[in-house]
Motif scaffolding. Structure first.
Motif, PDB file in Angstrom:
ATOM      1  N   ARG A  92       1.011  -1.236   0.027  1.00 43.27           N
ATOM      2  CA  ARG A  92       0.206  -0.534  -0.061  1.00 43.27           C
ATOM      3  C   ARG A  92       0.748   1.705   0.179  1.00 43.27           C
ATOM      4  O   ARG A  92      -0.009   1.919  -0.914  1.00 43.27           O
ATOM      5  N   SER A  93       2.120   1.121   1.019  1.00 47.62           N
ATOM      6  CA  SER A  93       2.965   2.551   1.053  1.00 47.62           C
ATOM      7  C   SER A  93       3.587   2.752  -0.912  1.00 47.62           C
ATOM      8  O   SER A  93       3.977   3.898  -0.485  1.00 47.62           O
ATOM      9  N   GLY A 134      -3.465  10.987  11.905  1.00 45.27           N
ATOM     10  CA  GLY A 134      -2.275  10.317  12.363  1.00 45.27           C
ATOM     11  C   GLY A 134      -1.193  11.377  13.547  1.00 45.27           C
ATOM     12  O   GLY A 134      -1.963  13.074  12.738  1.00 45.27           O
ATOM     13  N   ILE A 135      -0.610  12.117  14.294  1.00 47.37           N
ATOM     14  CA  ILE A 135       0.106  12.765  15.434  1.00 47.37           C
ATOM     15  C   ILE A 135       1.061  12.713  14.845  1.00 47.37           C
ATOM     16  O   ILE A 135       1.866  11.387  15.505  1.00 47.37           O
ATOM     17  N   GLU A 140       6.080   7.575   8.401  1.00 48.13           N
ATOM     18  CA  GLU A 140       5.644   6.467   9.605  1.00 48.13           C
ATOM     19  C   GLU A 140       4.273   5.712   8.251  1.00 48.13           C
ATOM     20  O   GLU A 140       4.489   4.355   8.707  1.00 48.13           O
ATOM     21  N   TYR A 141       3.852   6.026   7.789  1.00 47.45           N
ATOM     22  CA  TYR A 141       2.657   5.550   6.961  1.00 47.45           C
ATOM     23  C   TYR A 141       3.022   4.789   5.688  1.00 47.45           C
ATOM     24  O   TYR A 141       3.190   3.984   5.274  1.00 47.45           O
ATOM     25  N   PRO A 185      13.857   0.398   8.160  1.00 52.68           N
ATOM     26  CA  PRO A 185      15.140  -0.135   9.610  1.00 52.68           C
ATOM     27  C   PRO A 185      14.591  -0.185  11.222  1.00 52.68           C
ATOM     28  O   PRO A 185      14.236  -0.473  11.728  1.00 52.68           O
ATOM     29  N   ASP A 186      14.572   1.649  11.181  1.00 56.52           N
ATOM     30  CA  ASP A 186      13.999   1.539  12.058  1.00 56.52           C
ATOM     31  C   ASP A 186      12.207   1.188  13.152  1.00 56.52           C
ATOM     32  O   ASP A 186      12.427   0.921  13.940  1.00 56.52           O
ATOM     33  N   ALA A 187      11.168   1.283  11.467  1.00 53.47           N
ATOM     34  CA  ALA A 187      10.572   0.737  12.025  1.00 53.47           C
ATOM     35  C   ALA A 187       9.738  -0.610  12.193  1.00 53.47           C
ATOM     36  O   ALA A 187       9.336  -0.872  13.273  1.00 53.47           O
TER      37      ALA A 187
END
Ligand SMILES: [Zn+2]
Length: 393
Positions: free
Chosen positions: A15-16, A146-147, A364-365, A371-373
């Protein structure tokens, strides 16, 4: 054997990929999306249907000639009319909250003096401002996706701790639980919340919300506020260093035996063009700008970035600061017989860290495979596993 978790991740990644393609090239058809992404046409059709249903995408009415198979194709685009993001900056004496569209259009903004710099109090005040911003977005018929929150300190990506925010007097603050509970009390709907250093966030704002849809990479953002910090986007992601401390350039030394800095050293960047230095009655913004130019020259030769963006409250308050800095960099470039690097002022001015925090929520979406996620998810898994084992023991 594949687990449901893996399939969910693959779906999020796919999706991303489609969302990012359509941000860069609005108007692609399903067939073109399949070509560009390498996904099968049936997968693309399925995911596009979901993204349409979830309000991420919209079909523009006009259909284009054909996709080579005789069928008309419908151009797709990011739907800016359904979803929005909120960004928060907790500054040293100030709170800023913005609402932005998925493409970075500023929809609302509010700035207040920070009443109390203690973490819980700052979160409560921020949450009340977020609730008001959310009401304004809801009036426009926009749902909150998102915030993001930016703070003037080093954020540990893995633990989510604010390691060190010297200008707020914070050390190892677990901000997220405080913010989540304040947001819930203020009646803000539950959405993903992301925390980042303010200069890192501001860099992402410039990168993700680039008007051409394609951000400049590498990009260095220099934020001049009470503290001076840099955010670095490298290879399509933030470079934060091993402990989230990369870019703490406020304490690079620009002059041996220079003025005393709040950190105890002599001659730090912050002692020349941090807000405390510039707010002194005898401050000389043009001379301070020359020192900012020295810092930019050093960043230029260190990273060879496509662009260096300079922003923050000090630049908004003292336009001659950036002017003098640019002249200094040009003189260095002339002396080395090199073309000067591309330098510009922040697109969102003093709101850059707040808008950037919103961009981080979007980031982030759009990059679930980072790698961080992955590391964060792994950390969560470990934590829940430990909790489970603890309960079983
Ligand atoms: Zn210092």
């Amino acid at each position: 054997m594949k687990t449901t978790g893996d399939q969910q991740l693959v779906k999020r990644i796919n999706r991303s990929v489609l969302l990012r393609l359509l941000r860069a090239q609005p108007g692609l058809s399903r067939a073109r999306l399949a070509q560009e992404s390498g996904l099968t046409k049936s997968t693309v059709s399925l995911l596009v249907r979901e993204l349409l249903d979830d309000g991420w995408l919209c079909e523009s009415g006009a259909t284009m000639a054909g996709d080579g198979l005789g069928r008309p194709s419908t151009p797709l685009a990011i739907n800016v009319g359904v979803r929005a993001l909120i960004g928060i900056e907790i500054g040293v004496e100030v709170l800023r909250v913005v609402g932005v569209s998925l493409q970075g259009e500023l929809l609302c903004s509010a700035t207040e003096a920070l009443d109390d710099g203690a973490p819980a109090a700052a979160c409560r005040q921020a949450a009340a401002m977020v609730a008001r911003a959310h009401a304004q977005l809801a009036q426009r018929g926009l749902a909150l996706s998102g915030i993001g929150i930016g703070v003037p300190g080093a954020v540990d990506d893995l633990s989510g701790l604010v390691r060190f925010a010297p200008n707020l007097g914070w050390r190892n603050v677990d901000l997220m639980p405080l913010l989540m509970s304040a947001l819930a009390t203020a009646g803000v709907p539950t959405v993903p919340v992301q925390l980042q250093n303010e200069a890192d966030a501001a860099a992402l704002g410039e990168y993700e919300f680039a008007p051409e849809g394609e951000g400049e990479d590498p990009l260095v953002f220099v934020n001049c506020d009470f503290g001076v910090g840099a955010g670095i986007v490298l290879n399509d992601r933030l470079f934060v260093g091993a402990q989230g401390m990369a870019g703490e350039i406020g304490h690079t030394i620009l002059q041996v035996d220079g003025p005393r800095c709040s950190c105890g050293r002599l001659g730090c960047a912050e002692a020349f063009f941090g807000a405390r230095a510039l707010n002194r009655p005898d401050a000389d913004p043009a001379r301070a700008g020359a020192f900012l130019g020295v810092l930019l020259q050093n960043l230029w030769v260190t990273f060879n970035p496509k662009v260096i963006v300079v922003g923050g409250e000090c630049c908004a308050a003292h336009p001659e600061l950036l002017e003098a800095a640019m002249q200094t960099v040009e003189r260095f470039a002339d002396a080395a017989a090199m073309p000067a690097p591309q330098l510009r002022a922040a697109r969102y001015g003093a709101l850059a860290p707040a808008v950037g925090a919103a961009a981080f929520a979007l980031h982030e979406y759009l990059r679930p495979m980072h790698p961080d996620a992955g590391a964060r998810r792994e950390h969560q898994v470990q934590k829940s596993r430990r909790a489970h084992e603890g309960a079983a023991a």
